[in-house]
Design a protein around this motif. Structure first.
Motif, PDB file in Angstrom:
ATOM      1  N   ILE A 140      52.237  43.971  43.681  1.00  0.00           N
ATOM      2  CA  ILE A 140      52.735  44.927  44.675  1.00  0.00           C
ATOM      3  C   ILE A 140      53.837  44.293  45.512  1.00  0.00           C
ATOM      4  CG2 ILE A 140      52.112  46.242  46.749  1.00  0.00           C
ATOM      5  CD1 ILE A 140      49.216  46.371  45.471  1.00  0.00           C
ATOM      6  N   HIS A 141      53.593  43.086  45.978  1.00  0.00           N
ATOM      7  CA  HIS A 141      54.577  42.404  46.821  1.00  0.00           C
ATOM      8  C   HIS A 141      55.864  42.131  46.051  1.00  0.00           C
ATOM      9  CE1 HIS A 141      56.365  38.845  48.905  1.00  0.00           C
ATOM     10  NE2 HIS A 141      56.162  39.645  49.951  1.00  0.00           N
ATOM     11  N   LEU A 142      55.742  41.634  44.830  1.00  0.00           N
ATOM     12  CA  LEU A 142      56.932  41.388  44.019  1.00  0.00           C
ATOM     13  C   LEU A 142      57.722  42.669  43.795  1.00  0.00           C
ATOM     14  CD1 LEU A 142      55.746  38.899  41.223  1.00  0.00           C
ATOM     15  CD2 LEU A 142      57.574  38.519  42.896  1.00  0.00           C
ATOM     16  N   PHE A 143      57.010  43.740  43.485  1.00  0.00           N
ATOM     17  CA  PHE A 143      57.654  45.022  43.231  1.00  0.00           C
ATOM     18  C   PHE A 143      58.473  45.475  44.443  1.00  0.00           C
ATOM     19  CE2 PHE A 143      57.811  49.654  42.700  1.00  0.00           C
ATOM     20  CZ  PHE A 143      58.093  49.784  41.344  1.00  0.00           C
ATOM     21  N   CYS A 144      57.986  45.109  45.622  1.00  0.00           N
ATOM     22  CA  CYS A 144      58.640  45.567  46.851  1.00  0.00           C
ATOM     23  C   CYS A 144      59.781  44.662  47.305  1.00  0.00           C
ATOM     24  CB  CYS A 144      57.611  45.676  47.969  1.00  0.00           C
ATOM     25  SG  CYS A 144      56.427  47.032  47.748  1.00  0.00           S
TER      26      CYS A 144
ATOM     27  N   HIS B   3      61.079  34.193  41.499  1.00  0.00           N
ATOM     28  CA  HIS B   3      60.897  34.029  40.062  1.00  0.00           C
ATOM     29  C   HIS B   3      60.046  35.159  39.504  1.00  0.00           C
ATOM     30  CE1 HIS B   3      58.691  32.664  36.434  1.00  0.00           C
ATOM     31  NE2 HIS B   3      59.887  32.206  36.106  1.00  0.00           N
ATOM     32  N   MET B   4      60.469  35.686  38.367  1.00  0.00           N
ATOM     33  CA  MET B   4      59.707  36.731  37.690  1.00  0.00           C
ATOM     34  C   MET B   4      59.536  36.345  36.231  1.00  0.00           C
ATOM     35  SD  MET B   4      61.381  40.231  39.169  1.00  0.00           S
ATOM     36  CE  MET B   4      60.082  41.207  38.406  1.00  0.00           C
ATOM     37  N   SER B   5      58.297  36.303  35.796  1.00  0.00           N
ATOM     38  CA  SER B   5      58.036  36.029  34.384  1.00  0.00           C
ATOM     39  C   SER B   5      58.465  37.217  33.541  1.00  0.00           C
ATOM     40  CB  SER B   5      56.548  35.758  34.163  1.00  0.00           C
ATOM     41  OG  SER B   5      55.807  36.967  34.322  1.00  0.00           O
ATOM     42  N   ARG B   6      58.595  36.982  32.259  1.00  0.00           N
ATOM     43  CA  ARG B   6      59.002  38.064  31.356  1.00  0.00           C
ATOM     44  C   ARG B   6      57.964  39.177  31.333  1.00  0.00           C
ATOM     45  NH1 ARG B   6      61.461  35.797  25.969  1.00  0.00           N
ATOM     46  NH2 ARG B   6      59.288  35.413  25.415  1.00  0.00           N
ATOM     47  N   LYS B   7      56.690  38.813  31.450  1.00  0.00           N
ATOM     48  CA  LYS B   7      55.647  39.834  31.450  1.00  0.00           C
ATOM     49  C   LYS B   7      55.676  40.680  32.721  1.00  0.00           C
ATOM     50  CE  LYS B   7      52.146  38.452  28.139  1.00  0.00           C
ATOM     51  NZ  LYS B   7      50.690  38.313  27.918  1.00  0.00           N
ATOM     52  N   VAL B   8      55.995  40.076  33.848  1.00  0.00           N
ATOM     53  CA  VAL B   8      56.102  40.855  35.081  1.00  0.00           C
ATOM     54  C   VAL B   8      57.314  41.785  35.010  1.00  0.00           C
ATOM     55  CG1 VAL B   8      56.596  40.717  37.560  1.00  0.00           C
ATOM     56  CG2 VAL B   8      54.834  39.265  36.545  1.00  0.00           C
ATOM     57  N   VAL B   9      58.412  41.305  34.472  1.00  0.00           N
ATOM     58  CA  VAL B   9      59.582  42.170  34.283  1.00  0.00           C
ATOM     59  C   VAL B   9      59.209  43.368  33.415  1.00  0.00           C
ATOM     60  CG1 VAL B   9      61.879  42.345  33.244  1.00  0.00           C
ATOM     61  CG2 VAL B   9      61.282  40.336  34.618  1.00  0.00           C
TER      62      VAL B   9
ATOM     63  N   ARG C 200      54.132  31.947  33.277  1.00  0.00           N
ATOM     64  CA  ARG C 200      54.493  32.996  32.321  1.00  0.00           C
ATOM     65  C   ARG C 200      53.568  34.210  32.420  1.00  0.00           C
ATOM     66  NH1 ARG C 200      54.402  33.329  27.635  1.00  0.00           N
ATOM     67  NH2 ARG C 200      56.366  34.415  27.315  1.00  0.00           N
ATOM     68  N   ASP C 201      52.573  34.146  33.277  1.00  0.00           N
ATOM     69  CA  ASP C 201      51.618  35.250  33.434  1.00  0.00           C
ATOM     70  C   ASP C 201      51.005  35.646  32.100  1.00  0.00           C
ATOM     71  OD1 ASP C 201      51.731  35.997  36.324  1.00  0.00           O
ATOM     72  OD2 ASP C 201      53.861  36.236  35.865  1.00  0.00           O
ATOM     73  N   ASP C 202      50.547  34.650  31.355  1.00  0.00           N
ATOM     74  CA  ASP C 202      49.987  34.911  30.026  1.00  0.00           C
ATOM     75  C   ASP C 202      48.784  35.841  30.071  1.00  0.00           C
ATOM     76  OD1 ASP C 202      51.759  33.395  28.443  1.00  0.00           O
ATOM     77  OD2 ASP C 202      50.742  31.544  29.014  1.00  0.00           O
ATOM     78  N   GLU C 203      48.068  35.845  31.192  1.00  0.00           N
ATOM     79  CA  GLU C 203      46.868  36.675  31.291  1.00  0.00           C
ATOM     80  C   GLU C 203      47.197  38.157  31.504  1.00  0.00           C
ATOM     81  OE1 GLU C 203      48.270  35.886  35.330  1.00  0.00           O
ATOM     82  OE2 GLU C 203      48.013  34.631  33.535  1.00  0.00           O
ATOM     83  N   LEU C 204      48.453  38.486  31.806  1.00  0.00           N
ATOM     84  CA  LEU C 204      48.849  39.867  32.083  1.00  0.00           C
ATOM     85  C   LEU C 204      49.031  40.622  30.774  1.00  0.00           C
ATOM     86  CD1 LEU C 204      49.608  41.928  34.271  1.00  0.00           C
ATOM     87  CD2 LEU C 204      51.957  41.062  34.165  1.00  0.00           C
ATOM     88  N   GLU C 205      48.229  41.651  30.579  1.00  0.00           N
ATOM     89  CA  GLU C 205      48.276  42.414  29.319  1.00  0.00           C
ATOM     90  C   GLU C 205      49.391  43.450  29.357  1.00  0.00           C
ATOM     91  OE1 GLU C 205      45.454  45.343  26.563  1.00  0.00           O
ATOM     92  OE2 GLU C 205      44.827  44.779  28.584  1.00  0.00           O
TER      93      GLU C 205
END
Length: 420
Positions: A113-117, A192-198, A283-288
Motif C-alpha cells: 500500500i505504501h509503495l503504491f502511494c 526500489h521496486m522488485s520486478r514482482k512488485v512492478v 526480489r519478493d520471491d514470495e509474492l505470487e
C-alpha cells in the motif's frame, strides 16, 4: 499462474458472497476492514464513478475474483489510502498512519500500500512500461515468443535462438531481474521496486482502470483516438458524469495485460534458470503473480480502432431500439462483438432481444456468455448500471431462457426480478 477456464456457474459461486453481502465468507476480517474505511470517511470522498469506498471495495472484489493473493487484495482495498501520484485521497496520514494501517492489514499488505502511494505511477505504468511497447505488432510477437520460450524451458530443451529471445532482451532492459529504482513523489528519495512488485502494480492498475473509467475521462483527456495517453486537457467541458458511454480504455489495459503476461513468463523462466538458493535479494520471491481471465488470460490486444467501432456499434444497438427495430439492433450488436469479443454487455442485450423474439436457445447462449464475461471482469464495461445489476439481469435472462418464457407486457417486464 493462469486463471482456470470456468463456466458461469463456477464463477458465480466465487462471486456469490459479494453479491449477497456475505463478506465474512470471503475473509472473516473484511467487514471490519470496510468499517474502518467508512469510519475515516472513505464513503464521503468523490471518486470518478461514485465514492472512494465503493471503488476500494470494487478493486478488492476484482482482485479476489482474479485469484490474487491476500496481501494484493488488501492492497487493493487500501490502495490510495495515503494518496498517490494520481489522486488526493489521504484518508490515513502517510507520516503517522502507517502503524494503524499495518495493524489492520498486516506488514506485507501495508508495504505494498505504501509503495503504491509513493511511486510515480504514471511514470511507472505508462512511461516505463506501456509507451516502451508502442508497436502493438511487436507486443503480439513477443507474447508468442515468450510462450514458446517458457514451453521449451519447462520441457528441458532450452535451445532458443536470438529471434525468440528478443522479447527477453527488451523486457530485461526495461525491468532487470533485480528491479528498478524510482523517485519518491514527495521526498525525491530512491524507491526500489522488485520486478514482482512492478507486475503487481500493473495488475492493480488494470483492475483500477476497468472499474473507474468511462466516457467522462475520454472527454477530460481528449481520448478520441482510444489510446488513453492522458494528453488532452478539456477540464472545462468535461461535465461529470457526461453521457455514460463505455470508456475507451480497453486498448490500453489490453496492452498492460500483455506486458504483465511477459513479466510473469520472464519471472517463471528466471525461477527455472536460477535455483532458489541463488536468488537475488529484494526480489519478493514470495509474492505470487496470477494472470486474470480477461482478454483470454491477458494474451489478446484489442486495437484502438476496433475498440472505438465496437463501442459505437454497441451504443447504437442498445440506445436506438425504437428507431432501428430489434433486427437492426441485433445486427449492430453482433458487429460490435466481432470487433470486441471481450466484454459481456453486448451479449446480454442480444439475449434480451432473442427472448423477446422467442429464440430461447440463442438467448440462453448469449446471456450465459455475457454472464461469464461479466463475472470474469468483476466490473461492468457499461457503467450506467452496477456490476451487481448486470449480473442479476443476466441471471434473469438465463432463467427465463431455460423456462422458454418471456413477458409480453410492460408490467410483465417490471415484474421480473427473482432469480433461482
Amino acid at each position: 499462474m493462469p486463471f482456470p477456464t470456468s463456466g458461469p456457474q463456477t464463477l458465480l459461486e466465487s462471486a456469490r458472497p459479494f453479491l449477497r453481502g456475505q463478506l465474512e465468507n470471503v475473509d472473516v476480517k473484511l467487514p471490519s476492514l470496510i468499517a474502518v474505511l467508512k469510519s475515516v470517511g472513505a464513503g464521503e470522498c468523490w471518486h470518478k464513478h461514485g465514492s472512494f469506498l465503493d471503488h476500494l471495495v470494487d478493486i478488492y472484489r476484482i482482485l479476489k475474483l482474479w485469484g490474487a493473493p491476500d496481501e494484493v487484495c488488501l492492497c487493493g482495498l487500501f490502495h490510495s489510502a495515503y494518496s498517490n501520484s494520481y489522486v488526493n485521497l489521504a484518508i490515513f496520514d502517510p507520516s503517522a498512519g502507517r502503524d494503524t494501517v499495518r495493524d489492520h492489514v498486516g506488514e506485507a499488505a501495508e508495504r505494498l500500500i505504501h509503495l503504491f502511494c509513493v511511486v510515480p505511477r504514471q511514470q511507472l505504468i505508462h512511461d516505463e512500461l506501456l509507451f516502451r511497447y508502442s508497436d502493438e505488432s511487436e507486443l503480439v510477437q513477443h507474447l508468442k515468443d515468450s510462450e514458446r520460450s517458457l514451453s521449451n524451458a519447462r520441457n528441458g530443451s532450452l535451445e532458443i535462438g536470438d529471434e525468440i529471445e528478443e522479447w527477453r532482451k527488451k523486457l530485461q532492459s526495461i525491468l532487470p531481474a533485480n528491479g528498478i529504482v524510482l523517485k519518491h513523489i514527495k521526498t525525491g528519495e530512491d524507491v526500489h521496486m522488485s520486478r514482482k512488485v512492478v507486475a503487481t502494480f500493473l495488475l492493480m492498475t488494470i483492475a483500477d482502470f476497468s472499474d473507474q473509467l468511462f466516457s467522462f475521462q475520454d472527454v477530460l483527456f481528449d481520448n478520441s483516438d482510444g489510446m488513453l495517453k492522458f494528453s488532452g486537457n478539456d477540464w472545462a467541458t468535461a461535465l461529470w458524469p457526461g453521457d455514460g458511454k463505455p470508456g475507451l480504455w480497453m486498448n490500453s489495459i489490453s496492452r498492460m495485460g500483455a506486458i504483465y503476461t511477459l513479466i510473469v513468463r520472464e519471472e517463471q523462466l528466471y525461477s527455472i534458470e536460477q535455483p532458489q538458493s541463488q536468488s537475488a535479494n529484494n526480489r519478493d520471491d514470495e509474492l505470487e503473480l496470477v494472470i486474470p481471465p480477461i482478454l483470454e488470460n491477458c494474451t489478446k490486444i484489442l486495437s484502438a480502432k476496433d475498440q472505438i467501432e465496437a463501442r459505437d456499434l454497441y451504443w447504437g444497438g442498445v440506445c436506438d431500439a425504437s428507431k432501428r427495430g430489434l433486427n437492426g439492433c441485433e445486427e449492430l450488436l453482433k458487429r460490435s462483438l466481432e470487433k470486441n469479443p471481450f466484454v459481456g454487455e453486448p451479449h446480454v442485450v442480444l439475449g434480451q432481444i432473442y427472448l423477446s423474439q422467442g429464440r430461447f436457445e440463442e438467448a440462453e447462449k448469449e446471456a450465459e456468455e455475457g454472464l461469464r464475461l461479466l463475472l470474469e471482469w468483476g466490473s461492468p464495461w457499461d457503467k450506467r448500471m452496477s456490476w451487481e445489476g448486470w449480473i442479476s439481469w443476466c441471471r434473469v435472462l438465463v432463467m427465463k431462457a431455460k423456462e422458454k418464457s418471456w413477458p409480453e407486457t410492460s408490467w410483465g417486464i417490471l415484474n421480473l426480478g427473482l432469480v433461482r
